[in-house]
Design an enzyme around this catalytic site. Structure first.
Site, PDB file in Angstrom:
ATOM      1  N   ASP A  19      53.412 -91.484  29.910  1.00 34.77           N
ATOM      2  CA  ASP A  19      52.002 -91.254  30.242  1.00 34.77           C
ATOM      3  C   ASP A  19      51.453 -90.036  29.492  1.00 34.77           C
ATOM      4  OD1 ASP A  19      49.635 -91.739  31.510  1.00 34.77           O
ATOM      5  OD2 ASP A  19      50.234 -90.893  33.436  1.00 34.77           O
ATOM      6  N   TRP A  24      46.555 -86.318  25.574  1.00 33.03           N
ATOM      7  CA  TRP A  24      47.078 -85.494  24.471  1.00 33.03           C
ATOM      8  C   TRP A  24      46.132 -85.577  23.274  1.00 33.03           C
ATOM      9  CZ3 TRP A  24      48.460 -86.323  19.429  1.00 33.03           C
ATOM     10  CH2 TRP A  24      49.258 -85.343  18.811  1.00 33.03           C
ATOM     11  N   ARG A  32      42.191 -91.888  20.964  1.00 28.88           N
ATOM     12  CA  ARG A  32      43.320 -92.144  21.870  1.00 28.88           C
ATOM     13  C   ARG A  32      44.526 -92.747  21.149  1.00 28.88           C
ATOM     14  NH1 ARG A  32      42.796 -92.378  27.151  1.00 28.88           N
ATOM     15  NH2 ARG A  32      44.187 -94.156  27.256  1.00 28.88           N
ATOM     16  N   SER A  64      51.321-102.258  30.268  1.00 28.40           N
ATOM     17  CA  SER A  64      51.374-102.858  31.608  1.00 28.40           C
ATOM     18  C   SER A  64      50.428-104.048  31.707  1.00 28.40           C
ATOM     19  CB  SER A  64      51.001-101.809  32.666  1.00 28.40           C
ATOM     20  OG  SER A  64      49.613-101.526  32.593  1.00 28.40           O
ATOM     21  N   ASN A  67      47.089-102.788  31.632  1.00 28.24           N
ATOM     22  CA  ASN A  67      46.574-102.275  30.349  1.00 28.24           C
ATOM     23  C   ASN A  67      45.732-103.311  29.583  1.00 28.24           C
ATOM     24  OD1 ASN A  67      49.510-100.214  29.594  1.00 28.24           O
ATOM     25  ND2 ASN A  67      47.614 -99.663  30.639  1.00 28.24           N
ATOM     26  N   ARG A  70      42.047-102.478  29.278  1.00 26.52           N
ATOM     27  CA  ARG A  70      41.517-101.386  28.424  1.00 26.52           C
ATOM     28  C   ARG A  70      40.623-101.977  27.336  1.00 26.52           C
ATOM     29  NH1 ARG A  70      45.844 -96.465  27.946  1.00 26.52           N
ATOM     30  NH2 ARG A  70      46.193 -96.357  30.170  1.00 26.52           N
ATOM     31  N   ARG A 187      58.584 -89.690  34.638  1.00 24.34           N
ATOM     32  CA  ARG A 187      57.165 -89.904  34.345  1.00 24.34           C
ATOM     33  C   ARG A 187      56.600 -88.624  33.763  1.00 24.34           C
ATOM     34  NH1 ARG A 187      52.560 -93.487  37.102  1.00 24.34           N
ATOM     35  NH2 ARG A 187      50.933 -92.948  35.617  1.00 24.34           N
ATOM     36  N   LEU A 194      54.237 -94.756  40.828  1.00 25.74           N
ATOM     37  CA  LEU A 194      55.084 -95.748  40.160  1.00 25.74           C
ATOM     38  C   LEU A 194      54.277 -96.699  39.274  1.00 25.74           C
ATOM     39  CD1 LEU A 194      58.000 -96.707  39.912  1.00 25.74           C
ATOM     40  CD2 LEU A 194      57.745 -97.983  42.013  1.00 25.74           C
ATOM     41  N   GLU A 206      66.547 -92.009  40.756  1.00 27.32           N
ATOM     42  CA  GLU A 206      66.172 -90.600  40.953  1.00 27.32           C
ATOM     43  C   GLU A 206      64.933 -90.336  40.095  1.00 27.32           C
ATOM     44  OE1 GLU A 206      67.622 -88.319  42.938  1.00 27.32           O
ATOM     45  OE2 GLU A 206      69.053 -89.825  43.647  1.00 27.32           O
TER      46      GLU A 206
HETATM   47  C1  FPP Z   1      50.024 -94.357  28.730  1.00 29.02           C
HETATM   48  O1  FPP Z   1      49.275 -93.265  28.309  1.00 29.02           O
HETATM   49  C2  FPP Z   1      50.643 -95.004  27.564  1.00 29.02           C
HETATM   50  C3  FPP Z   1      50.476 -96.287  27.219  1.00 29.02           C
HETATM   51  C4  FPP Z   1      49.618 -97.216  27.978  1.00 29.02           C
HETATM   52  C5  FPP Z   1      51.089 -96.861  25.997  1.00 29.02           C
HETATM   53  C6  FPP Z   1      52.438 -96.309  25.635  1.00 29.02           C
HETATM   54  C7  FPP Z   1      52.770 -96.729  24.278  1.00 29.02           C
HETATM   55  C8  FPP Z   1      53.388 -95.967  23.367  1.00 29.02           C
HETATM   56  C9  FPP Z   1      53.925 -94.625  23.623  1.00 29.02           C
HETATM   57  C10 FPP Z   1      53.534 -96.541  22.027  1.00 29.02           C
HETATM   58  C11 FPP Z   1      54.944 -96.655  21.639  1.00 29.02           C
HETATM   59  C12 FPP Z   1      55.567 -97.904  22.046  1.00 29.02           C
HETATM   60  C13 FPP Z   1      56.222 -98.673  21.189  1.00 29.02           C
HETATM   61  C14 FPP Z   1      56.959 -99.843  21.685  1.00 29.02           C
HETATM   62  C15 FPP Z   1      56.227 -98.422  19.749  1.00 29.02           C
HETATM   63  P1  FPP Z   1      47.715 -93.288  28.539  1.00 29.02           P
HETATM   64  O2  FPP Z   1      47.080 -93.884  27.364  1.00 29.02           O
HETATM   65  O3  FPP Z   1      47.414 -93.958  29.841  1.00 29.02           O
HETATM   66  O4  FPP Z   1      47.400 -91.759  28.641  1.00 29.02           O
HETATM   67  P2  FPP Z   1      46.251 -91.084  29.493  1.00 29.02           P
HETATM   68  O5  FPP Z   1      46.593 -91.282  30.942  1.00 29.02           O
HETATM   69  O6  FPP Z   1      46.333 -89.648  29.084  1.00 29.02           O
HETATM   70  O7  FPP Z   1      44.962 -91.732  29.104  1.00 29.02           O
END
Ligand code: FPP
Length: 238
Positions: A19, A24, A32, A64, A67, A70, A187, A194, A206
């Protein structure tokens, strides 16, 4: 250089909710997707560390079922990132003897992502290093629902009676029945929920939370999470 964790009581299976990619990036005035790209680089580093340290399974929540809601640009960008990642990393994955597995409602993935995933899984299938498990189009409730549908099919076909249904029946109808439950669930980015990840499998995992956003989650953070896990006494309700 981060020293490796002590060899005793290592978690065999680590699961990570990656997350904070968006936060970031936003904090740096970047789109993003830049956070997701940086996250993918981090995943490579984590996987290398897991291989070196003898971790057997690393499951990451890459996308997910929620997702899909989005905006289109981010969904398409993530699909492209994952497809490119698998194509460009194949040499590295092979060198590190990584095996690849996937869980989730993979039928919803775009055709090219699905084809790349399946070809990469095939190419890496005989490796004996850490297994990278991508949770893609994954939701814990959706996985349990799909398992229930398979079981209902068995009952309808007269292969199983409702009275014979046990927890093991459900476990063996989940997406990856041969993978042991996660020992340690991490996390990042300060959230403590979760979010529909591994609902069935995480019963006795854990938990470890860190404020670091995933793009900043380094080898040292991973070592700290493992050391924290190693200092705990697991009771499994006993
Ligand atoms: C959650 O952060 C992250 C995701 C929904 C995507 C995670 C995917 C990667 C790290 C890419 C790498 C994966 C592979 C298989 C190459 P968020 O976008 O919800 O962050 P935020 O809560 O700060 O908006």
């Amino acid at each position: 250089m981060t020293p490796p964790p002590a060899p005793e009581n290592l978690p065999a299976h680590i699961a990570v909710i990656m997350d904070g990619n968006g936060r970031w990036a936003t904090a740096r005035g970047l789109p993003r997707l830049a956070g997701h790209y940086r996250g993918a680089e981090n995943l490579r580093e984590m996987l290398t560390a897991c291989g070196e340290w003898g971790i057997r399974y690393l499951t990451v929540y890459a996308f997910s079922t929620e997702n899909w809601r989005r905006d289109r640009q981010e969904v398409d960008g993530l699909m492209t990132l994952m497809t490119d990642y698998l194509q460009s990393e194949i040499g590295n994955l092979q060198k590190n003897r990584v095996r690849l597995l996937a869980m989730g409602d993979l039928a919803r993935l775009p055709e090219n992502a699905r084809a790349t995933l399946s070809a990469t899984i095939d190419r890496l299938q005989y490796n004996d290093g850490c297994a990278l498990i991508l949770a893609l189009s994954y939701g814990g409730r959706d996985e349990i629902k799909r398992a229930a549908q398979k079981i209902a099919g068995e009952v309808a076909a007269g292969k199983l009676t409702a009275a014979d249904l046990t927890e093991a029946t459900i476990s063996r109808n989940l997406d990856l029945p041969d993978v042991p439950d996660p020992d340690l669930l991490i996390r990042t980015a300060g959230e403590k929920r979760l979010s529909n990840f591994l609902l069935w499998q995480a019963s006795y995992a854990e938990w470890y939370f860190t404020e670091a956003c995933f793009p900043d989650f380094s080898r040292a953070h991973l070592a700290a999470a493992i050391a924290d896990y190693q200092a705990r006494k697991r009771k499994f309700g006993g």
